[in-house]
Motif scaffolding. Sequence first.
Motif, PDB file in Angstrom:
ATOM      1  N   MET A 111      -6.701  -0.925  -4.671  1.00 58.00           N
ATOM      2  CA  MET A 111      -7.072  -1.511  -3.455  1.00 58.00           C
ATOM      3  C   MET A 111      -8.607  -2.268  -3.543  1.00 58.00           C
ATOM      4  O   MET A 111      -8.747  -3.477  -3.167  1.00 58.00           O
ATOM      5  N   VAL A 163       0.766  -1.057  -0.098  1.00 59.54           N
ATOM      6  CA  VAL A 163      -0.047   0.021  -0.130  1.00 59.54           C
ATOM      7  C   VAL A 163       0.794   1.292  -0.041  1.00 59.54           C
ATOM      8  O   VAL A 163       0.636   2.329  -0.556  1.00 59.54           O
ATOM      9  N   MET A 173      -1.184  -4.796  -6.306  1.00 58.43           N
ATOM     10  CA  MET A 173      -2.006  -4.683  -5.406  1.00 58.43           C
ATOM     11  C   MET A 173      -3.245  -5.836  -5.486  1.00 58.43           C
ATOM     12  O   MET A 173      -3.683  -6.184  -4.322  1.00 58.43           O
ATOM     13  N   LYS A 213      -5.774  -4.837   1.429  1.00 57.73           N
ATOM     14  CA  LYS A 213      -4.713  -5.431   1.007  1.00 57.73           C
ATOM     15  C   LYS A 213      -4.382  -6.678   2.112  1.00 57.73           C
ATOM     16  O   LYS A 213      -4.306  -6.209   3.191  1.00 57.73           O
TER      17      LYS A 213
END
Length: 331
Positions: free
Chosen positions: A249, A83, A136, A271
């Motif tokens: 995400m 992230v 991601m 995540k």
Amino acid sequence: MIEERIRQVFAAAGAEGRLHAVPVHGPASAVGEAGGRRTGAGAKSGAGDGAENGATAGAEEPGGREVGVGADDPVVIASIFKVLLVLEFARQAAAGQLDPRERVRVTAADRLGGWGTAGCLDDVELSLRDLAHFAMSVSDNSAADLLLDRVGLDTVRLLAAELGLERTRIVGGPRDLLESMLAEVGARDERDFAARYPALPDDRKRRLAVLDPRRTTASTPREITRLLRLIWTDAAGPPEACSLVRDLMSRQVFRHRLVSGFPDDVTVAAKTGTLPGLHMEAGVVRHPDGECHAVAVFARTHTLAASRPTVDAAVGRAAGIAVGFLRGEGR
């Protein structure tokens, strides 16, 4: 008490858990974005010294409400570090420091095994922004390594400091962690590791540096929810950068942890992170009425033979209990 209910959920799954959940509020620009999954927003404020456990007032939490179980304990974050990595990429792209369409070739030397380009049999060429997408959405380790090479490890560390994540430490990318494991086990490569690792006694496995928050990439549940709140409030960088991270995400394909703890009409942008005996996920949960909550959950199993589906379900259940309490649902 709510924290005891959450501890019992983890204990029933043969694990010990850490959790932090907090409401997310913010500007209209970051709330209810198209697609339903790009949700919420947060308040930009200091880390504070709020209570670790229970739904208590904390200086940094909007409205002073939070649920925490070991919220300030150090935890291994594994792939949740992606992230921060993708946020740094998005910030550099927004600032014109790199072209997100820049092409990158993923070769045999880059492949670590696993999802996405990491598991391809042949060379693959794609853009930097597609590396971010794979890092991601399917936690592609090769994509994350190549993206980290491009944006710079030091800049990711500086970003964590800039955002007030004082207890967050990034020691390297996925390849660095893999090489650490190979060295500790005395394996030449991944195949040799796969042959040697199962024969190790459990106590030897648990001493691996990648499982010790004092020696590997780590943070605290509270700092991870702070990161999410800053992203959701457009306070972690330019709005277009934060929006990209929220979008990516929302594209994560794994639905066995946080998502499992909520009804189908609740959307989750999150995540995951996984290592032997460690099951974790952090994300923002949005209910149909628009309420959003940032949640970070970290579970460590008592034995490495623990049922993984059971522990994964406990991650979702614990998150559902925490968010339900904050929403006043009494669940």
